[in-house]
Design a protein around this motif. Structure first.
Motif, mmCIF file in Angstrom:
data_model
loop_
_atom_site.group_PDB
_atom_site.id
_atom_site.type_symbol
_atom_site.label_atom_id
_atom_site.label_comp_id
_atom_site.label_asym_id
_atom_site.label_seq_id
_atom_site.Cartn_x
_atom_site.Cartn_y
_atom_site.Cartn_z
ATOM 1 N N ARG A 1 0.828 -1.215 0.000
ATOM 2 C CA ARG A 1 0.000 0.000 0.000
ATOM 3 C C ARG A 1 0.852 1.251 0.000
ATOM 4 O O ARG A 1 0.474 2.265 -0.577
ATOM 5 C CB ARG A 1 -0.917 -0.012 1.221
ATOM 6 C CG ARG A 1 -2.069 -0.959 1.085
ATOM 7 C CD ARG A 1 -3.239 -0.326 0.303
ATOM 8 N NE ARG A 1 -4.002 0.570 1.136
ATOM 9 C CZ ARG A 1 -4.456 1.750 0.732
ATOM 10 N NH1 ARG A 1 -4.195 2.196 -0.493
ATOM 11 N NH2 ARG A 1 -5.161 2.511 1.551
ATOM 12 N N TYR B 1 -5.502 -3.083 -16.018
ATOM 13 C CA TYR B 1 -4.909 -1.779 -16.298
ATOM 14 C C TYR B 1 -4.022 -1.344 -15.130
ATOM 15 O O TYR B 1 -4.346 -1.597 -13.972
ATOM 16 C CB TYR B 1 -5.986 -0.708 -16.438
ATOM 17 C CG TYR B 1 -7.131 -1.027 -17.372
ATOM 18 C CD1 TYR B 1 -8.179 -1.845 -16.969
ATOM 19 C CD2 TYR B 1 -7.200 -0.475 -18.655
ATOM 20 C CE1 TYR B 1 -9.249 -2.126 -17.803
ATOM 21 C CE2 TYR B 1 -8.265 -0.731 -19.498
ATOM 22 C CZ TYR B 1 -9.286 -1.560 -19.069
ATOM 23 O OH TYR B 1 -10.347 -1.825 -19.911
ATOM 24 N N TYR C 1 -2.711 2.354 -13.804
ATOM 25 C CA TYR C 1 -2.796 3.801 -13.947
ATOM 26 C C TYR C 1 -1.831 4.452 -12.956
ATOM 27 O O TYR C 1 -1.598 3.939 -11.856
ATOM 28 C CB TYR C 1 -4.202 4.300 -13.622
ATOM 29 C CG TYR C 1 -5.235 4.103 -14.717
ATOM 30 C CD1 TYR C 1 -5.949 2.912 -14.810
ATOM 31 C CD2 TYR C 1 -5.516 5.113 -15.636
ATOM 32 C CE1 TYR C 1 -6.912 2.737 -15.805
ATOM 33 C CE2 TYR C 1 -6.473 4.950 -16.624
ATOM 34 C CZ TYR C 1 -7.163 3.757 -16.702
ATOM 35 O OH TYR C 1 -8.117 3.586 -17.685
ATOM 36 N N LEU D 1 -2.385 2.774 -9.446
ATOM 37 C CA LEU D 1 -3.684 2.117 -9.335
ATOM 38 C C LEU D 1 -3.794 0.981 -10.342
ATOM 39 O O LEU D 1 -3.468 1.145 -11.509
ATOM 40 C CB LEU D 1 -4.804 3.127 -9.614
ATOM 41 C CG LEU D 1 -4.957 4.268 -8.610
ATOM 42 C CD1 LEU D 1 -5.770 5.398 -9.222
ATOM 43 C CD2 LEU D 1 -5.611 3.783 -7.336
ATOM 44 N N LEU E 1 -14.801 -0.073 -14.769
ATOM 45 C CA LEU E 1 -13.538 -0.519 -14.199
ATOM 46 C C LEU E 1 -13.688 -0.696 -12.694
ATOM 47 O O LEU E 1 -14.363 0.092 -12.032
ATOM 48 C CB LEU E 1 -12.425 0.501 -14.464
ATOM 49 C CG LEU E 1 -12.058 0.803 -15.916
ATOM 50 C CD1 LEU E 1 -10.788 1.638 -15.963
ATOM 51 C CD2 LEU E 1 -11.893 -0.467 -16.715
ATOM 52 N N PHE F 1 -11.370 -0.767 -9.362
ATOM 53 C CA PHE F 1 -10.035 -0.350 -8.935
ATOM 54 C C PHE F 1 -9.635 -0.973 -7.607
ATOM 55 O O PHE F 1 -10.479 -1.205 -6.729
ATOM 56 C CB PHE F 1 -9.980 1.177 -8.771
ATOM 57 C CG PHE F 1 -9.867 1.931 -10.058
ATOM 58 C CD1 PHE F 1 -10.978 2.228 -10.810
ATOM 59 C CD2 PHE F 1 -8.629 2.345 -10.516
ATOM 60 C CE1 PHE F 1 -10.879 2.920 -12.007
ATOM 61 C CE2 PHE F 1 -8.504 3.046 -11.712
ATOM 62 C CZ PHE F 1 -9.642 3.326 -12.462
ATOM 63 N N GLY F 2 -8.339 -1.192 -7.458
ATOM 64 C CA GLY F 2 -7.779 -1.514 -6.158
ATOM 65 C C GLY F 2 -7.566 -0.241 -5.359
ATOM 66 O O GLY F 2 -7.844 0.863 -5.836
ATOM 67 N N GLU F 3 -7.042 -0.393 -4.125
ATOM 68 C CA GLU F 3 -6.844 0.755 -3.253
ATOM 69 C C GLU F 3 -5.613 1.567 -3.635
ATOM 70 O O GLU F 3 -5.436 2.684 -3.161
ATOM 71 C CB GLU F 3 -6.722 0.290 -1.797
ATOM 72 C CG GLU F 3 -7.960 -0.405 -1.267
ATOM 73 C CD GLU F 3 -9.085 0.566 -0.931
ATOM 74 O OE1 GLU F 3 -9.947 0.197 -0.133
ATOM 75 O OE2 GLU F 3 -9.114 1.695 -1.453
ATOM 76 N N ARG G 1 0.922 3.656 -2.927
ATOM 77 C CA ARG G 1 1.469 5.029 -2.889
ATOM 78 C C ARG G 1 2.986 4.955 -2.828
ATOM 79 O O ARG G 1 3.550 4.400 -1.882
ATOM 80 C CB ARG G 1 0.936 5.800 -1.691
ATOM 81 C CG ARG G 1 1.472 7.231 -1.609
ATOM 82 C CD ARG G 1 0.883 7.976 -0.426
ATOM 83 N NE ARG G 1 -0.557 8.113 -0.548
ATOM 84 C CZ ARG G 1 -1.173 9.077 -1.239
ATOM 85 N NH1 ARG G 1 -0.436 10.003 -1.855
ATOM 86 N NH2 ARG G 1 -2.470 9.149 -1.283
#
Lengths: 114, 111
Positions: A9, A33, A35, A91, A103, A105-107, A110
């Motif tokens: 994370r 994907y 991003y 992401l 879509l 998304f995961g969390e 960072r």
């Protein structure tokens, strides 16, 4: 139904070091994907996979970024060597269809590059 | 490049008020989608409107699409503090072309 899983994370590295991010999409989703989201901006596509093939990697900085999805399921995004401007949230998203559908998304992961 | 441009960049309203966000885009699209992102979290899909649709509702959300003006709006009625988030429009195209996201509108709902 389990969502899109990402790890780690959070990651802090020095510039010129390497880092890898992992993503496990929703079961059965063929399209995956990656991003990049810089603080205060919208997500920018890095790479799109359909099963284990690359559909679009036109915006991936290939001199330092690489991604693979060897078995058509989970995926790894690597940065080597990292630059300060790579600080962002990475992401991962998946979809059941590649035709501009919803879509999931995961969390996000960072990354801070010092 | 980012296709959609949201307006305003930031919006602050009182709980119970309506919030309207706009999105403009440049090229022909297959559909337009809206996503919400809470601070430090991933994006969550809210609603999809196809290019042959003009208006769509989902709970307290109302989305309109004007393809002649290349614009869309997202209306959140009777806003709640929990609606505080960033909202992104994303343009979808035919074939395998991926979604393109705008820069987002940051909504703050004050209790």
């Amino acid at each position: 139904e389990a969502g899109v899983a990402q790890s780690p994370r959070y990651k802090i590295i020095e510039k010129r070091q390497s880092v890898a991010f992992w993503c496990n999409p929703i079961s059965g989703h063929a399209t995956l994907y990656w991003y990049q989201q810089i603080l205060g901006q919208g997500p920018k596509l890095l790479i799109q996979f359909q099963n284990n093939g690359v559909v679009d990697d036109s915006q991936l900085p290939k001199d330092r970024f690489s991604a693979e999805r060897l078995k058509g399921v989970d995926s790894t995004l690597k940065i080597q060597p990292a630059k300060l401007e790579d600080s962002a949230v990475y992401l991962c998203a998946s979809s059941s269809t590649g035709v501009a559908g919803e879509l999931f998304f995961g969390e996000g992961s960072r990354l801070t590059v010092l | 490049s980012q296709q959609g441009e949201e307006d305003p960049q930031a919006l602050s309203i009182q709980e119970g008020e309506n919030a309207t966000m706009n999105c403009s885009y440049k090229t022909s699209i297959n559909n337009l989608q809206w996503y919400r992102q809470n601070s430090g979290r991933g994006l969550v899909h809210l609603i999809l409107i196809r290019s042959n649709e003009r208006e769509k509702h989902s709970g307290r959300l109302r989305v309109t699409l004007d393809t002649s003006k290349k614009s869309s709006s997202l209306l959140i009625t009777a806003s709640r503090a929990a609606d505080t988030a960033s909202y992104f429009c994303a343009t979808g195209f035919s074939g395998n072309t991926p979604l393109v996201f705008g820069k987002g509108t940051r909504l703050s709902v004050i209790a």
